[in-house]
Design a protein around this motif. Sequence first.
Motif, mmCIF file in Angstrom:
data_model
loop_
_atom_site.group_PDB
_atom_site.id
_atom_site.type_symbol
_atom_site.label_atom_id
_atom_site.label_comp_id
_atom_site.label_asym_id
_atom_site.label_seq_id
_atom_site.Cartn_x
_atom_site.Cartn_y
_atom_site.Cartn_z
ATOM 1 N N ARG A 409 18.914 -5.260 23.073
ATOM 2 C CA ARG A 409 19.105 -3.823 23.326
ATOM 3 C C ARG A 409 20.497 -3.379 22.900
ATOM 4 O O ARG A 409 20.680 -2.274 22.381
ATOM 5 C CB ARG A 409 18.878 -3.529 24.808
ATOM 6 N N ARG A 410 21.482 -4.235 23.068
ATOM 7 C CA ARG A 410 22.856 -3.880 22.703
ATOM 8 C C ARG A 410 23.104 -4.024 21.201
ATOM 9 O O ARG A 410 23.735 -3.152 20.587
ATOM 10 C CB ARG A 410 23.818 -4.791 23.470
ATOM 11 N N ASP A 411 22.613 -5.106 20.603
ATOM 12 C CA ASP A 411 22.993 -5.440 19.232
ATOM 13 C C ASP A 411 22.008 -4.951 18.172
ATOM 14 O O ASP A 411 22.349 -4.930 16.995
ATOM 15 C CB ASP A 411 23.160 -6.965 19.099
ATOM 16 N N ILE A 412 20.777 -4.600 18.579
ATOM 17 C CA ILE A 412 19.796 -4.060 17.614
ATOM 18 C C ILE A 412 19.289 -2.745 18.192
ATOM 19 O O ILE A 412 18.095 -2.580 18.487
ATOM 20 C CB ILE A 412 18.644 -5.063 17.357
ATOM 21 N N ASP A 413 20.197 -1.811 18.352
ATOM 22 C CA ASP A 413 19.838 -0.553 19.023
ATOM 23 C C ASP A 413 18.920 0.324 18.189
ATOM 24 O O ASP A 413 18.321 1.271 18.712
ATOM 25 C CB ASP A 413 21.105 0.221 19.404
ATOM 26 N N VAL A 414 18.780 0.024 16.890
ATOM 27 C CA VAL A 414 17.880 0.832 16.051
ATOM 28 C C VAL A 414 16.415 0.489 16.308
ATOM 29 O O VAL A 414 15.526 1.205 15.841
ATOM 30 C CB VAL A 414 18.208 0.636 14.557
ATOM 31 N N LEU A 415 16.146 -0.595 17.029
ATOM 32 C CA LEU A 415 14.771 -0.992 17.357
ATOM 33 C C LEU A 415 14.621 -1.090 18.876
ATOM 34 O O LEU A 415 14.499 -2.194 19.432
ATOM 35 C CB LEU A 415 14.419 -2.333 16.695
ATOM 36 N N PRO A 416 14.650 0.033 19.585
ATOM 37 C CA PRO A 416 14.604 -0.028 21.055
ATOM 38 C C PRO A 416 13.314 -0.648 21.590
ATOM 39 O O PRO A 416 13.324 -1.258 22.664
ATOM 40 C CB PRO A 416 14.737 1.447 21.466
ATOM 41 N N GLU A 417 12.195 -0.504 20.858
ATOM 42 C CA GLU A 417 10.933 -1.080 21.347
ATOM 43 C C GLU A 417 10.980 -2.607 21.380
ATOM 44 O O GLU A 417 10.313 -3.250 22.186
ATOM 45 C CB GLU A 417 9.760 -0.631 20.458
ATOM 46 N N LEU A 418 11.793 -3.189 20.495
ATOM 47 C CA LEU A 418 11.888 -4.653 20.433
ATOM 48 C C LEU A 418 12.417 -5.221 21.742
ATOM 49 O O LEU A 418 11.979 -6.280 22.204
ATOM 50 C CB LEU A 418 12.791 -5.056 19.263
ATOM 51 N N ALA A 419 13.356 -4.503 22.366
ATOM 52 C CA ALA A 419 13.969 -4.984 23.603
ATOM 53 C C ALA A 419 12.997 -4.985 24.774
ATOM 54 O O ALA A 419 13.266 -5.615 25.799
ATOM 55 C CB ALA A 419 15.191 -4.130 23.941
ATOM 56 N N GLU A 420 11.873 -4.301 24.635
ATOM 57 C CA GLU A 420 10.873 -4.316 25.701
ATOM 58 C C GLU A 420 10.124 -5.641 25.756
ATOM 59 O O GLU A 420 9.479 -5.957 26.750
ATOM 60 C CB GLU A 420 9.870 -3.171 25.491
ATOM 61 N N HIS A 421 10.203 -6.420 24.683
ATOM 62 C CA HIS A 421 9.433 -7.669 24.589
ATOM 63 C C HIS A 421 10.301 -8.909 24.497
ATOM 64 O O HIS A 421 9.813 -10.013 24.739
ATOM 65 C CB HIS A 421 8.506 -7.614 23.370
ATOM 66 N N ALA A 422 11.573 -8.758 24.121
ATOM 67 C CA ALA A 422 12.449 -9.927 23.977
ATOM 68 C C ALA A 422 13.890 -9.498 24.209
ATOM 69 O O ALA A 422 14.291 -8.391 23.835
ATOM 70 C CB ALA A 422 12.296 -10.553 22.597
ATOM 71 N N ALA A 423 14.668 -10.395 24.821
ATOM 72 C CA ALA A 423 16.087 -10.111 25.050
ATOM 73 C C ALA A 423 16.978 -10.856 24.074
ATOM 74 O O ALA A 423 18.083 -10.417 23.775
ATOM 75 C CB ALA A 423 16.473 -10.479 26.486
ATOM 76 N N GLY A 424 16.508 -12.000 23.571
ATOM 77 C CA GLY A 424 17.291 -12.795 22.642
ATOM 78 C C GLY A 424 16.549 -13.037 21.351
ATOM 79 O O GLY A 424 15.331 -13.215 21.346
ATOM 80 N N VAL A 425 17.272 -13.028 20.231
ATOM 81 C CA VAL A 425 16.688 -13.261 18.909
ATOM 82 C C VAL A 425 17.587 -14.226 18.150
ATOM 83 O O VAL A 425 18.814 -14.088 18.152
ATOM 84 C CB VAL A 425 16.550 -11.944 18.109
#
Length: 748
Positions: A409-425
């Motif tokens: 959510r902090r480092d890939i803010d252009v993809l907010p939906e991604l943070a709903e499914h994963a916190a680390g990449v």
Amino acid sequence: MSNAPTSLEQAIERCAQEPIRVPGSIQPQGFLLVLDHSNLSILQASENSQQWFGQPAQALLGRALPDLLAEGVNLRELLANLPEDEVFPFHIGDLQLHPQAPCQAPLRVLAHAHDQLLIVEFEPSARRVSQHSDYYPLVRAFVSTVHQAKGIEELLQQAVRQIKRITGFGRVKAYSFGADGTGTVLAEALDPGYRSYLGQSFPASDIPRQARELYCINRIRVIEDADYQPAALVPELNPRTGQPLDMSFATLRSVSPVHLQYMRNMGTQASMSLSIVVDGKLWGLVSCHHEQPRAVDFQSRTACELLANVLSLQIEALEAHDSTRFLLDLRQYIVRMLAAMADHDSVSDGLLAQPEVMLQFARASGAAIISAERCELIGHTPPAAQVNALVHWLGQRGGEWVFHTDNVRRDIDVLPELAEHAAGVLAVAISQIHSHYLVWFREEQARTVDWAGRPEKHIGAQGTLNPRHSFERWQEEVRNFSAPWEPLIIEGVAELRTAVLGIVLRKAEELAQLANELKRSNKELEAFSYSVSHDLRAPLRHIAGYSELLNELEGEHLTERGKRFLGHIEEAAQFAGSLVDNLLNFSQMGRSALRLSDVDLNALVEAIRNETAPDYAGRTIIWEVAQLPKVYADPAFINMVLHNLIANAIKYSRDRDPARIEVGALQHADETEVYVRDNGVGFDMAYVDKLFGVFQRLHRMEEFEGTGIGLASVRRIIERHDGRVWAVGHVGQGASFHFTLPHQLPTA
């Protein structure tokens, strides 16, 4: 320093820029002299030296230190004992001052060379605040038992217990620093009445950047009284260097006023800090606190330094052991994944054959394998659409091949939906050309952090940073973070990428070798085809000629049955002759050089229509021929292509009344597309891949005559022109055949 208001970030940066190595003063429990190496004359003196010498510091400047010591003290001989290349203070002995000095008590003298100067520190030798006269048994007991500790926390607990016995401080705690600099207390020993900080965290900003660097090189710091009055150096600048004196290694070095206020706010009057340095980096600290001023004599400091060094080495050994085991596990996972890739036709298929290994390798909850054709998901992952969006974002950012974050959510803010499914990449590109990635995901790990006081900073009236006043436990709920990616896993991913590229390269070499072998086989087959078809032409013509001659000369003497047999022989010979001629032409297409020139497609189509007119005499055909462009190609070969396609359109639409044949062209950015469309019998798209193969037929010979070589010839000609060929058809609704020719430069 400016009096103007400042932002919190500026205040933190100012704090980080504070010149703590050159404070210009010392703590007053002793005094400090700076000497010239050559003649041992005094270049600088702390102003409190008057307390011991009975004369102002200014009066000491320029005098030789040996003249100020008691008779019989050979200072040069004592200084000769200083270890070479040693920057830390060394105890050269206990000395007395000249008899005229007001202080006649023995003084403990520590000396060290730094910045081409000799720094000598004096402190009372009679001070002893510990009940122990001999520290050796305590240190020996610790050293002999460290290897029995089952883990780092147990080891730290042993260390704080022994350091507390040696120093008598009311509270001794050990904490380690996380990746973000936050310190967490892992062990503690304290007297009744002292607040416990066990398990609590201290924010990284409590220790500024330059202080952490100094902790790495000078591993002990003592503050005997937080309310001390610093003793300035006289003169302020060293006359030899023209700069403030660098006291990085001085025992009496004065400390930041901000830190002294921090101690007072914490209810601490005396402190001692011991650095835990692991692998050259500040791993943690042992911090000793006392509610009243407290002296720490030289023997106590020496024993604690030794104990802290042993502690650092043992922690380094434990972590190295754990890292080695972890690394071995990673290597095993890498080997298993590489073996699976080598056993399969592609990287994706190999990894999909070992899904649990791919997850265990990165300690991840989900993973994705992205190639140009597909996106394969393993375990708990975001939806495929979001994974593809992530890969697109990774491709656009450029930079390093490996990307990792523990807070999407902090480092890939252009993809907010991604943070709903994963916190680390954790992602790695496995191709330098295509968008091929391996990606691992970690789920959120919500946790509660117990802070030693609310970790907020406040700005003072002068724009300086004020330490917090309260150290009461304050809890914070931390969200959106996954477990951080371990450095060994990040290194392992980079290693995996290199190995995968090696496998891909090896497979590419194998394919190139197969392609060369196939090319050689094709040439041999073409030569064989050419030879056989060429040699068969004469006997087939003889068969056809003699059968025709026999029919003319002896036909009236043959029975009806004989005439029928002779007719079959003539038809078979003619078909075989056509087949051989087509095979010969087909083989010549790969052997003949292209003779490129401008080709008028309109003229070719008109000539082909006239040539094939007898084939559709008596039929109704509606021709729709568009204005066709000129192309740059081999005229003879392109004529063969159009002739085959138009002849097929005429043949396969013979049952239509009227038949409709359309010839047209489309211009694209880098190529010209030509198509021939009819409303004939069409074909099933399930078999479209067979159309352009040699001897491949989708209709029975009894229905539609032909040798099955025409479309194969079309494909070979167009591919030799670096073009493409394809077809689209529907059963009973007609078909369209397309080919492209690339635009050629005028110099081609």
